[in-house]
Design a protein around this motif. Structure first.
Motif, PDB file in Angstrom:
ATOM      1  N   PHE A  59      -1.788   5.413   5.467  1.00  0.00           N
ATOM      2  CA  PHE A  59      -1.424   5.388   4.166  1.00  0.00           C
ATOM      3  C   PHE A  59      -2.129   6.605   3.754  1.00  0.00           C
ATOM      4  CE2 PHE A  59      -1.677   0.956   2.573  1.00  0.00           C
ATOM      5  CZ  PHE A  59      -2.597  -0.083   4.536  1.00  0.00           C
ATOM      6  N   LYS A  61      -2.930  10.286   2.495  1.00  0.00           N
ATOM      7  CA  LYS A  61      -4.252  10.340   2.751  1.00  0.00           C
ATOM      8  C   LYS A  61      -5.066  10.998   1.351  1.00  0.00           C
ATOM      9  CE  LYS A  61      -3.818  12.080   7.068  1.00  0.00           C
ATOM     10  NZ  LYS A  61      -3.210  11.169   7.737  1.00  0.00           N
ATOM     11  N   ASP A  63      -5.968  11.336  -2.737  1.00  0.00           N
ATOM     12  CA  ASP A  63      -5.635  10.849  -4.105  1.00  0.00           C
ATOM     13  C   ASP A  63      -5.117   9.539  -3.491  1.00  0.00           C
ATOM     14  OD1 ASP A  63      -6.622   9.666  -6.097  1.00  0.00           O
ATOM     15  OD2 ASP A  63      -5.211  11.195  -7.672  1.00  0.00           O
ATOM     16  N   PRO A  64      -4.937   8.356  -2.950  1.00  0.00           N
ATOM     17  CA  PRO A  64      -4.223   7.046  -3.120  1.00  0.00           C
ATOM     18  C   PRO A  64      -4.241   5.827  -4.108  1.00  0.00           C
ATOM     19  CG  PRO A  64      -5.596   7.424  -1.692  1.00  0.00           C
ATOM     20  CD  PRO A  64      -6.044   8.291  -2.025  1.00  0.00           C
ATOM     21  N   GLY A  65      -3.841   6.543  -5.595  1.00  0.00           N
ATOM     22  CA  GLY A  65      -4.104   5.949  -6.654  1.00  0.00           C
ATOM     23  C   GLY A  65      -2.568   5.075  -6.487  1.00  0.00           C
ATOM     24  N   SER A  68      -0.372   2.073  -3.698  1.00  0.00           N
ATOM     25  CA  SER A  68      -0.970   2.634  -2.986  1.00  0.00           C
ATOM     26  C   SER A  68      -2.502   2.123  -2.689  1.00  0.00           C
ATOM     27  CB  SER A  68      -0.864   3.479  -2.172  1.00  0.00           C
ATOM     28  OG  SER A  68       0.363   3.400  -1.875  1.00  0.00           O
ATOM     29  N   GLY A  69      -3.256   2.803  -3.679  1.00  0.00           N
ATOM     30  CA  GLY A  69      -4.653   2.784  -3.292  1.00  0.00           C
ATOM     31  C   GLY A  69      -5.616   0.990  -3.892  1.00  0.00           C
ATOM     32  N   GLN A  70      -4.350   0.514  -4.974  1.00  0.00           N
ATOM     33  CA  GLN A  70      -4.345  -1.243  -5.217  1.00  0.00           C
ATOM     34  C   GLN A  70      -4.089  -1.543  -3.527  1.00  0.00           C
ATOM     35  OE1 GLN A  70      -1.313  -1.996  -7.600  1.00  0.00           O
ATOM     36  NE2 GLN A  70      -2.708  -2.255  -9.953  1.00  0.00           N
ATOM     37  N   ILE A  72      -4.804  -0.231  -0.599  1.00  0.00           N
ATOM     38  CA  ILE A  72      -5.347  -0.095   0.715  1.00  0.00           C
ATOM     39  C   ILE A  72      -7.360  -1.344  -0.251  1.00  0.00           C
ATOM     40  CG2 ILE A  72      -7.270   2.215   1.262  1.00  0.00           C
ATOM     41  CD1 ILE A  72      -4.886   3.121   0.499  1.00  0.00           C
ATOM     42  N   ARG A  73      -7.371  -1.041  -1.519  1.00  0.00           N
ATOM     43  CA  ARG A  73      -8.421  -1.169  -1.527  1.00  0.00           C
ATOM     44  C   ARG A  73      -8.350  -3.268  -1.458  1.00  0.00           C
ATOM     45  NH1 ARG A  73      -8.341   2.089  -5.756  1.00  0.00           N
ATOM     46  NH2 ARG A  73      -6.737   0.835  -6.662  1.00  0.00           N
TER      47      ARG A  73
END
Length: 166
Positions: A59, A61, A63-65, A68-70, A72-73
């Motif tokens: 993914f 590296k 600030d994966p907002g 992508s951030g969703q 990952i979380r």
């Protein structure tokens, strides 16, 4: 991916994967949505000795907002646990198995991408481990449902096969 029967009754022979195109552009998408940016990239993809297509995602590296951030979380929290392959069948025939009357046996396929999904077509295509930016196994393609749609898909594949044979 595995050779398990998927939700549409199809089976993909894992020894038949053509990965050449995919390795040139190893994108990992969200839900096969090609209108959005990839959520990650595959850093290693191969067919194991046990005949399973396995891929590792990396993914963003920094600030994966956003999406992508969703993703990952949701993986880290165990809410997302599945994947699906986007591919083009190369060699395919309708299944002779009476328990899969609309299913196909796909002996060769070209991988385009794989996606993180909520519900995989192949029930065996689940997260192997969520070590931060790694750990998803790709799965069978999710397909549209409905008997009418499936019947049209069958007819299109039959037409393609007749053209190839002539």
């Amino acid at each position: 991916s595995s050779s398990a029967v998927d939700g549409m009754g199809d089976v993909i022979d894992q020894a038949g994967w053509d990965l050449a195109r995919f390795t040139r552009n190893p994108v990992v998408m969200w839900g096969h949505d090609y209108r959005t940016m990839p959520v990650g990239r595959a850093v290693e993809t191969h067919v194991t000795a046990g005949r399973r297509l396995v891929s590792t995602v990396e993914f963003p590296k920094k600030d994966p907002g956003g999406l992508s951030g969703q993703v990952i979380r949701h993986i880290e929290e165990g809410l997302l646990r599945a994947a699906s392959v986007g591919f083009r069948p190369i060699k395919v025939k309708q299944s002779a198995d009476a328990s899969r009357p609309y299913g196909f046996d796909i002996t060769e396929a070209e991988l385009f991408e794989w996606s993180i999904v909520s519900i995989p077509a192949n029930p065996e295509c689940l997260v192997l481990g969520a070590g931060g930016a790694k750990g998803l196994e790709s799965s069978e393609a999710q397909r549209t449902s409905g008997a009418g749609t499936r019947q049209r898909e069958i007819e299109l594949i039959r037409r393609r096969q007749r053209l190839l044979e002539s």
